[in-house]
Design a protein around this motif. Structure first.
Motif, mmCIF file in Angstrom:
data_model
loop_
_atom_site.group_PDB
_atom_site.id
_atom_site.type_symbol
_atom_site.label_atom_id
_atom_site.label_comp_id
_atom_site.label_asym_id
_atom_site.label_seq_id
_atom_site.Cartn_x
_atom_site.Cartn_y
_atom_site.Cartn_z
ATOM 1 N N VAL A 124 0.849 -1.197 0.000
ATOM 2 C CA VAL A 124 0.000 0.000 0.000
ATOM 3 C C VAL A 124 0.883 1.246 0.000
ATOM 4 N N SER A 125 1.920 1.240 0.822
ATOM 5 C CA SER A 125 2.862 2.354 0.849
ATOM 6 C C SER A 125 3.534 2.528 -0.516
ATOM 7 N N HIS A 126 3.939 1.428 -1.125
ATOM 8 C CA HIS A 126 4.588 1.456 -2.436
ATOM 9 C C HIS A 126 3.652 2.062 -3.491
ATOM 10 N N ILE A 127 2.397 1.687 -3.453
ATOM 11 C CA ILE A 127 1.432 2.222 -4.414
ATOM 12 C C ILE A 127 1.245 3.721 -4.201
ATOM 13 N N PHE A 128 1.134 4.157 -2.934
ATOM 14 C CA PHE A 128 0.934 5.573 -2.663
ATOM 15 C C PHE A 128 2.132 6.423 -3.067
ATOM 16 N N VAL A 129 3.331 5.869 -3.002
ATOM 17 C CA VAL A 129 4.517 6.604 -3.443
ATOM 18 C C VAL A 129 4.393 6.929 -4.934
ATOM 19 N N PHE A 151 1.818 6.732 -13.651
ATOM 20 C CA PHE A 151 2.279 6.903 -12.289
ATOM 21 C C PHE A 151 3.737 7.329 -12.281
ATOM 22 N N MET A 209 1.451 7.302 -6.610
ATOM 23 C CA MET A 209 0.111 7.773 -6.951
ATOM 24 C C MET A 209 0.085 9.126 -7.650
ATOM 25 N N GLN A 224 10.111 7.201 2.344
ATOM 26 C CA GLN A 224 9.788 6.385 1.181
ATOM 27 C C GLN A 224 10.880 5.358 0.916
#
Length: 182
Positions: free
Chosen positions: A96-101, A111, A103, A120
């Motif tokens: 989830v953190s990886h995806i938000f980085v 992206f 976004m 990060q």
């Protein structure tokens, strides 16, 4: 259900290997970022992971129900089982953190990294580490689930290849972080 999960795991590994190779090349600056193909591969991987999570949760609840019915947990004998579940949960959090980085939208809705600072970098490296633990803990049951006889013969090779690729991914995150600072 376990056979479906095993096949799904192979699909995820294939997509993951493509994602890690292309993503690392992008972070090293050897390939342009924001590719539509990379975005499709990433969302296909996220979809496969989501299905894997649903199946994993169901199988975990089935196991917990069986433990409750039998009245014996045997936690100490099942540490590897729980390591698989806990490492999977860690992978979910860091994914989830990886995806938000990523976004922040670039041109054409692709992206792109907007910010890549120390939090990060730490989350990305922990993501790589949690993936390594999760995959290595699950290689043997995956091979056995697929009916591969003498799975032990392949475990070392698979662990080596995955370790090298995950090391490359970790190095790519560090190189990108250093490039971001400069």
């Amino acid at each position: 259900m376990r056979k479906i999960n095993a096949v799904l795991s192979i699909v995820m590994l294939a997509l993951f290997l493509l994602h890690i190779i292309v993503g690392s090349l992008q972070l090293f600056g050897l390939m342009p970022g924001g590719s539509a193909v990379m975005q499709v591969l990433a969302w296909a991987l996220v979809s496969a992971v989501a299905a894997h999570i649903v199946i994993g949760i169901k199988l975990t609840f089935d196991t917990l129900s069986a433990v409750k019915r039998s009245g014996t947990g045997h936690f100490s004998e099942n540490k590897l089982f729980w390591a698989r579940r806990i490492s999977g949960f860690a992978v979910m959090l860091f994914m989830v953190s990886h995806i938000f980085v990523f976004m922040g939208s670039g041109s054409g809705g692709s992206f792109r990294l907007n910010l890549f600072d120390i939090p990060q970098l730490v989350c990305s490296l922990l993501f790589v580490l949690s993936l390594l633990v999760h995959i290595i803990c699950n290689i043997r049951p995956l091979l056995l689930g697929l009916g591969v006889g003498k799975a032990r013969r392949y475990i070392g090779d698979a662990a080596f290849v995955l370790s090298v690729l995950l090391l490359a991914a970790g190095a790519a995150f560090v190189v990108y972080f250093v490039r971001w600072l400069l």
